[in-house]
Scaffold this active site. Structure first.
Site, PDB file in Angstrom:
ATOM      1  N   CYS B  86       0.822  -1.212   0.000  1.00 34.12           N
ATOM      2  CA  CYS B  86       0.000   0.000   0.000  1.00 34.12           C
ATOM      3  C   CYS B  86       0.853   1.258   0.000  1.00 34.12           C
ATOM      4  CB  CYS B  86      -0.931  -0.011   1.209  1.00 34.12           C
ATOM      5  SG  CYS B  86      -1.630  -1.632   1.538  1.00 34.12           S
ATOM      6  N   CYS B 209     -13.481   0.066   7.515  1.00 37.93           N
ATOM      7  CA  CYS B 209     -12.545  -0.458   6.513  1.00 37.93           C
ATOM      8  C   CYS B 209     -12.680   0.317   5.210  1.00 37.93           C
ATOM      9  CB  CYS B 209     -12.859  -1.928   6.219  1.00 37.93           C
ATOM     10  SG  CYS B 209     -12.988  -2.961   7.693  1.00 37.93           S
ATOM     11  N   LYS B 331     -10.456   5.713   3.248  1.00 35.41           N
ATOM     12  CA  LYS B 331     -11.728   5.261   3.798  1.00 35.41           C
ATOM     13  C   LYS B 331     -12.896   5.522   2.853  1.00 35.41           C
ATOM     14  CE  LYS B 331     -14.494   3.491   6.077  1.00 35.41           C
ATOM     15  NZ  LYS B 331     -15.479   3.552   5.141  1.00 35.41           N
ATOM     16  N   HIS B 335      -9.165   2.849  -2.120  1.00 36.24           N
ATOM     17  CA  HIS B 335      -7.762   2.470  -1.907  1.00 36.24           C
ATOM     18  C   HIS B 335      -7.305   1.490  -2.982  1.00 36.24           C
ATOM     19  CE1 HIS B 335      -4.037   1.384  -0.138  1.00 36.24           C
ATOM     20  NE2 HIS B 335      -4.441   0.471   0.714  1.00 36.24           N
TER      21      HIS B 335
END
Lengths: 327, 387
Positions: B86, B209, B331, B335
């Site tokens: 990430c 998540c 959020k 992502h």
């Protein structure tokens, strides 16, 4: 001096179904055999064994897994889980060379008395009393005969009666988990078999390295001390299987699991995972078994037990999981 | 303050469940970056490029940088993939700045990409667990949601009241996302909805998540002293920091602080020679709500546990004294793994040029981007100013 009975222990699953001890879905005869050995050795992994007589139906893993678990190559004898098989196994251990010791391990996942396993050790260091083997009937299994023998000299607690703690599974969901059998669920970033085998001393036996310079424990093994970097003064140590303290606990809900746990979640639902710390300052993430998600909490002490993880590359993978310890 | 490099153009696709494939996403982000250069830039000016991508799904894991060259119309120039899960984007920016500093390239292209929604659910969850410790933590049944669930569990145990702060992070970032047309989610959520959502990894629920998103973003970097050839309003990279940690959280002394973030943040701020108090807003890596609280503490904007009060005070809202993730963050914006770190810089590019529209942070002159790989195994932090 001839080979004689040295000692033994039984393992009885924690839960009961229909009044009989019932193995958890992630237990099989191999893990129950290991439980019996660890019960006998009071949490220590015995290392002086040279031969094991296996009595009962054992998963293929037992062919190599007991040597891997014991940390040395052992010769295996195989016997049926019947009274006849038990008698044959007894003859085999009595005719075995005097030293070192031989283990007789009988296990059954669902027999007349429920799931159980027993280990008997034979060797030169005879115990003051030897078991009296009862006269078998056609219905007696090897595991129940071994248990009865150990009970005759006070080495096996009576089978529990009364109310069972409620298992976090039912016979139906447990059967569904069993049925995933040797499914191939590899989807890529997984642990290839050689990497799995490479780690077994840490994964199954909880072996780590203690550093001769800083005295700290590196677990799992990394070929060097991860605190001071030294690689030439490491000595093998084994973490105790019981007593790690829970630092953090989560409960994985449906969809939060890695793909290889899909069959398990499908059959049994979500599960707990804890980060637990041993006295040596070593921390280990462990899936929780024998308890409902959320049951094991921060601050609790847990035990670690060898259980089935998931099927991969055509066989079950095994590793330690956390179980709640009785107060 | 010395500038290390200038950003002269930036492009961004929508984030979300998109029809576009990876090639189209790259093309769109890179075309957008070129189109945004005020005084124009030629493809032939790009001397080197970097692609941030995990290779999610397995569409093209090896040599995907050649696809970036191809879709950018710069085939021939050296290109490489930068992969730190990430944190790939933050590290690709770092590589891009180094390339600029090395000289010889009028422009350097940094792009981030992930296409995540074109694979089956089972395969997606397999890929979501490839960047943690596969030999131990994954074998215990953890993906990142599970690892962050453990972290959140310990954080809540230490700091009662933190559950409300986690919910506030979700509410705030969803609210911010409604002002970002590129954001995956375009809807507000209430505190009650966050708290009542199904648990994914207790105490984290669905709204704690980030989503699984497709998307790409791209930046064009130039030497700081040549920036005005391309635009009158460049944004400068003033500080870089990065760090790493043990891959498995079980091998770290503490769960609730990321030493890689702390090192990266300290280094970036020192490199930029700027005090925290002069930063007007932050882009932090909120893959899970708990991660935003950790980021505020690891970056030195709150003491351990202090992110709870800081967040509940409203300070991190767009109207607060330290807005955090005005673009909606991971959020709400989404992502797409490799794109995320680049996307954070895209937002900073807009904000510091006063071009962020309805989500503009008034008078923004300096900002920080914080990008974390996995559960803190790698981290990259960068500091920017409008010069």
């Amino acid at each position: 001096m001839s080979t004689g009975f040295e000692g033994g222990a039984v393992y009885t699953p924690r839960f009961r179904v229909g009044g009989k001890p019932a193995a958890a879905p992630d237990e099989d005869t191999f893990t129950m055999a290991v439980e019996a050995v660890e019960t006998f050795a009071a949490g220590e992994v015995p290392s002086e064994t040279a031969r094991v007589e296996l009595v009962g139906e054992f998963a293929a893993v037992a062919d190599w897994g007991l040597s891997a678990y014991l940390g040395k190559p052992v010769e295996l004898g195989r016997h049926a889980g019947s009274a006849v098989g038990f008698a044959a196994a007894l003859r085999a251990v009595e005719s075995a060379p005097n030293e070192p010791s031989t283990l007789l391990i009988a296990a059954e996942r669902a027999g007349p008395l429920g799931g159980q396993a027993a280990v008997l050790r034979f060797g030169p260091h005879r115990a003051p009393r030897a078991p009296e083997w009862s006269q078998p009937t056609d219905h007696d299994s090897a595991a129940s005969l071994a248990r009865a023998g150990l009970a005759s000299i006070g080495l096996a607690p009576a089978l529990p009666t009364g109310a069972s703690p409620t298992p976090p599974w039912t016979p139906e969901t447990a059967a569904a988990f069993d049925a995933v059998g040797s499914l191939q669920v590899s989807e890529g970033a997984y642990v290839p078999r050689p990497r799995y085998l490479e780690n077994l001393p840490s994964r199954w036996r909880l072996e780590g390295d203690r550093c001769g310079r800083c005295d700290r424990v590196t677990f799992p093994r990394r070929a060097r001390c991860r605190f001071c970097g030294l690689s030439d003064r490491l000595s093998t140590m084994t973490l105790p299987r019981d007593g790690a303290r829970v630092i953090a606990a989560t409960a994985i809900g449906k969809g939060g699991q890695p793909t290889e746990f899909d069959p398990q979640v499908g059959a049994l639902g979500g599960y707990g995972v804890v980060l637990a710390e041993f006295d040596a300052g070593v921390r280990l993430t462990l899936q929780v078994t024998d308890a409902a998600p959320g049951e094991v909490k921060i601050g609790d002490r847990v035990g670690t037990r060898l259980r089935r993880l998931y099927p991969m590359e055509g066989e079950w993978r095994y590793g330690r999981k956390a179980v709640p310890l009785p107060e | 303050m010395a500038h290390r490099a200038a950003i002269v153009g930036a492009g961004h696709t929508r984030f979300g469940v998109l029809d576009d494939g990876p090639r189209a996403l790259l093309r769109s982000a890179v075309d957008g970056a070129f189109a945004s250069v005020d005084k124009g830039a030629e493809r032939s000016q790009v001397g080197e490029s970097f692609l941030a991508s995990l290779g999610f799904g397995g569409w093209q894991i090896g040599n995907s940088s050649a696809v970036l060259s191809e879709e950018s119309g710069i085939t021939g120039a050296p290109s490489s993939r930068v992969e730190n899960a990430c944190a790939s984007g933050g590290y690709a920016l770092r590589s891009g700045v180094f390339a600029v500093e090395q000289g010889g390239s009028p422009l350097v292209l940094v792009a981030g990409l992930e296409k995540m929604t074109d694979v089956t659910n089972a395969r997606r969850r397999y890929w979501l667990g490839v960047s943690g410790d596969t030999e131990w933590e994954r074998a215990a049944g953890l993906t990142f949601a599970g690892v962050y669930g453990l972290i959140a569990a310990e954080y809540l145990h230490r700091y009662p009241g933190a559950r409300d702060a986690l919910a506030e992070v979700a509410v705030k970032n969803h609210e911010n996302g409604t002002r970002n047309p590129n954001a995956h989610f375009q809807k507000r959520v209430s505190r009650e909805e966050v708290l009542r959502a199904p648990r994914v990894a207790d105490p984290l629920g669905l709204y704690d998540c980030c989503p699984v998103s497709d998307g790409a973003a791209a930046l064009l970097l130039a030497p700081a002293d040549q920036a005005h050839q391309y635009t009158d309003t460049p944004v400068f990279v003033d500080g870089l920091g990065a760090g790493s940690d043990r891959l498995a959280v079980q091998e770290r002394p503490e769960l609730t602080r990321f030493s890689a973030s702390r090192r990266a943040g300290d280094e970036a701020l020192r490199d930029a020679g700027i005090d925290r108090s002069r930063l007007n807003f932050l882009e932090v890596h909120d893959c899970f709500t708990i991660a935003e609280l950790l980021a505020l503490e690891d970056l030195g904007f709150a003491d351990p546990g202090g992110a709870v009060d800081l967040t509940l005070s409203g300070a991190t809202r767009p109207t607060g004294r330290l807005p955090v993730n005005p673009d909606g963050g991971l959020k709400s914006k989404g992502h797409p793994i490799g794109a995320t770190g680049v996307s954070q810089v895209y937002e900073i590019f807009l904000q510091l040029r006063a071009a962020a529209g309805t989500r503009q942070v008034p008078g923004a002159e300096a900002a920080l981007a914080h990008n974390v790989g996995g559960a803190g195994a790698t981290a990259a932090v960068s500091v920017f100013s409008r010069g």
